[in-house]
Design an enzyme around this catalytic site. Structure first.
Site, PDB file in Angstrom:
ATOM      1  N   ASN A 101       1.040  -1.268  -0.037  1.00  0.00           N
ATOM      2  CA  ASN A 101      -0.076  -0.077  -0.064  1.00  0.00           C
ATOM      3  C   ASN A 101       1.032   1.144  -0.014  1.00  0.00           C
ATOM      4  OD1 ASN A 101      -1.395   2.369   1.224  1.00  0.00           O
ATOM      5  ND2 ASN A 101      -3.123   1.000   1.423  1.00  0.00           N
ATOM      6  N   HIS A 147       0.969   6.116   2.155  1.00  0.00           N
ATOM      7  CA  HIS A 147       1.567   7.142   2.756  1.00  0.00           C
ATOM      8  C   HIS A 147       2.934   7.805   1.969  1.00  0.00           C
ATOM      9  CE1 HIS A 147      -0.185   6.197   6.453  1.00  0.00           C
ATOM     10  NE2 HIS A 147      -0.392   4.799   6.097  1.00  0.00           N
ATOM     11  N   ARG A 171      -7.076  12.516   1.120  1.00  0.00           N
ATOM     12  CA  ARG A 171      -5.993  13.361   1.906  1.00  0.00           C
ATOM     13  C   ARG A 171      -4.668  12.768   1.648  1.00  0.00           C
ATOM     14  NH1 ARG A 171      -7.198   9.629   7.459  1.00  0.00           N
ATOM     15  NH2 ARG A 171      -9.332  10.497   7.233  1.00  0.00           N
ATOM     16  N   GLU A 194      -8.878   0.704  -3.136  1.00  0.00           N
ATOM     17  CA  GLU A 194      -9.760   0.278  -1.892  1.00  0.00           C
ATOM     18  C   GLU A 194     -10.450   1.521  -1.934  1.00  0.00           C
ATOM     19  OE1 GLU A 194      -7.603   0.698   1.764  1.00  0.00           O
ATOM     20  OE2 GLU A 194      -6.540  -1.198   1.586  1.00  0.00           O
ATOM     21  N   THR A 201      -8.410   3.541   8.571  1.00  0.00           N
ATOM     22  CA  THR A 201      -9.497   2.442   8.482  1.00  0.00           C
ATOM     23  C   THR A 201      -9.579   1.678   9.936  1.00  0.00           C
ATOM     24  OG1 THR A 201      -9.072   2.233   6.285  1.00  0.00           O
ATOM     25  CG2 THR A 201     -10.678   0.700   7.395  1.00  0.00           C
ATOM     26  N   GLU A 229     -10.971  -9.220   3.059  1.00  0.00           N
ATOM     27  CA  GLU A 229      -9.764  -9.082   3.456  1.00  0.00           C
ATOM     28  C   GLU A 229      -9.848  -8.897   5.027  1.00  0.00           C
ATOM     29  OE1 GLU A 229      -7.543  -5.635   1.988  1.00  0.00           O
ATOM     30  OE2 GLU A 229      -6.353  -5.538   3.868  1.00  0.00           O
ATOM     31  N   HIS A 238      -3.557  -4.700   7.472  1.00  0.00           N
ATOM     32  CA  HIS A 238      -3.591  -3.598   8.456  1.00  0.00           C
ATOM     33  C   HIS A 238      -2.613  -4.017   9.874  1.00  0.00           C
ATOM     34  CE1 HIS A 238      -5.167   0.033  10.381  1.00  0.00           C
ATOM     35  NE2 HIS A 238      -5.739   0.067   9.187  1.00  0.00           N
TER      36      HIS A 238
HETATM   37  N1  PXP Z   1      -5.856  -2.961   4.280  1.00  0.00           N
HETATM   38  C1  PXP Z   1      -6.894  -1.964   4.452  1.00  0.00           C
HETATM   39  C2  PXP Z   1      -8.124  -2.341   4.065  1.00  0.00           C
HETATM   40  C3  PXP Z   1      -6.063  -0.845   4.700  1.00  0.00           C
HETATM   41  O1  PXP Z   1      -7.217   0.113   4.903  1.00  0.00           O
HETATM   42  C4  PXP Z   1      -4.901  -0.566   5.118  1.00  0.00           C
HETATM   43  C5  PXP Z   1      -4.573   0.783   5.582  1.00  0.00           C
HETATM   44  O2  PXP Z   1      -4.480   1.744   4.491  1.00  0.00           O
HETATM   45  C6  PXP Z   1      -4.035  -1.684   4.967  1.00  0.00           C
HETATM   46  C7  PXP Z   1      -4.668  -2.904   4.598  1.00  0.00           C
HETATM   47  C8  PXP Z   1      -2.557  -1.392   4.999  1.00  0.00           C
HETATM   48  O3  PXP Z   1      -2.255  -1.407   6.486  1.00  0.00           O
HETATM   49  P1  PXP Z   1      -1.065  -0.942   7.195  1.00  0.00           P
HETATM   50  O4  PXP Z   1      -0.593   0.333   6.552  1.00  0.00           O
HETATM   51  O5  PXP Z   1      -1.124  -0.634   8.578  1.00  0.00           O
HETATM   52  O6  PXP Z   1       0.066  -1.929   6.797  1.00  0.00           O
END
Ligand code: PXP
Length: 243
Positions: free
Chosen positions: A7, A10, A49, A70, A101, A152, A192
């Site tokens: 992901n 960031h 954001r 997502e 989330t 997920e 997550h």
């Molecule tokens: N899965 C979902 C649905 C998320 O919202 C996020 C956070 O953006 C992630 C996975 C990834 O989480 P993390 O950034 O804590 O690895």
């Protein structure tokens, strides 16, 4: 073997801090793929954001592997996803004030709306629609009823557990949820809060996971190691190389 999707939200958060063009999320996505990621995840939030509409277009062009979009069930965001046609669309709940989330989508309380969203995405030829959910058996069965292809599993409570007992209780919930999802014919994804320390425990205890979505831990580590090394380190954990 489990696929690793990174992901890159960031990277966009950092770029937006100075309202400029760098660091560029699409360039970051390419680095992740060169380091062995199977695909890229982004979340186009209603408040934009981090990821912007322009990023979405560029990621669609630039990502070679699996693209996971997502999204919330807001009609305008679904329209963008329909046009982009990612390989995977993952429905998540969204609250404007949240930092990230916070929980899985409550399908049971909005079955008709969720079914409509899943149907719209399938009708746009998006072949895999997932729902982000807490490891709750009733929610998983509801995900199947509304026509999702995958769930997920939300690993946040496991990641936030502070004692071995609490961690193992969460791993048990996740393992049961994964088995139920599999029995329902759903593909199992997870994500997550997964990181370099907790992932080995997760991998050992939770079966059937075909894909993980990991962001924060990798992007944070990349400040010290560079992005390719951070992804490669996670790649080694997610798909262990037999020596
Ligand atoms: N899965 C979902 C649905 C998320 O919202 C996020 C956070 O953006 C992630 C996975 C990834 O989480 P993390 O950034 O804590 O690895």
């Amino acid at each position: 073997m489990t696929r690793l999707l990174i992901n890159i939200d960031h990277v966009a958060t950092l770029r937006n801090a100075r309202q400029g063009a760098h660091p560029d999320p699409t360039l970051a996505a390419r680095e992740c793929e060169l380091a062995g990621a199977d695909g890229i995840v982004f979340h186009l939030r209603e408040d934009r954001r981090h990821i912007t509409d322009r990023d979405v277009e560029q990621l669609k062009q630039g990502v070679q592997g699996k693209l996971d979009f997502e999204l919330s069930m807001a009609p305008g965001i679904i329209s963008i996803c329909e046009r982009i046609q990612p390989h995977l669309a993952t429905l998540v709940p969204e609250r404007r004030e949240e930092i990230t989330t916070e929980c899985g989508l409550n399908v049971l309380s909005q079955e008709d709306d969720t079914r409509r969203a899943v149907d719209r995405l399938h009708a746009a030829d998006i072949s895999q629609v997932a729902i982000f959910m807490d490891p709750n058996p009733e929610q998983i069965v509801a995900a199947r009823r509304v026509g999702a292809d995958a769930v997920e599993l939300h690993t946040g409570e496991f990641a936030n557990a502070r004692t071995p007992d609490a961690m193992h209780a969460q791993l048990k919930r996740l393992a049961e949820a994964a088995s139920i999802a599999r029995a329902e014919g759903l593909v199992v994804h997870a994500g997550h809060g997964l990181d370099y320390d907790n992932y080995p425990l997760f991998r050992e205890h939770v079966p059937h996971v075909s894909e993980v979505s990991i962001g924060f831990a990798v992007i944070a580590r990349s400040l010290f190691t560079g992005l390719r090394a951070a992804v490669a380190d996670m790649r080694r954990l997610v798909q262990p190389i037999r020596e």
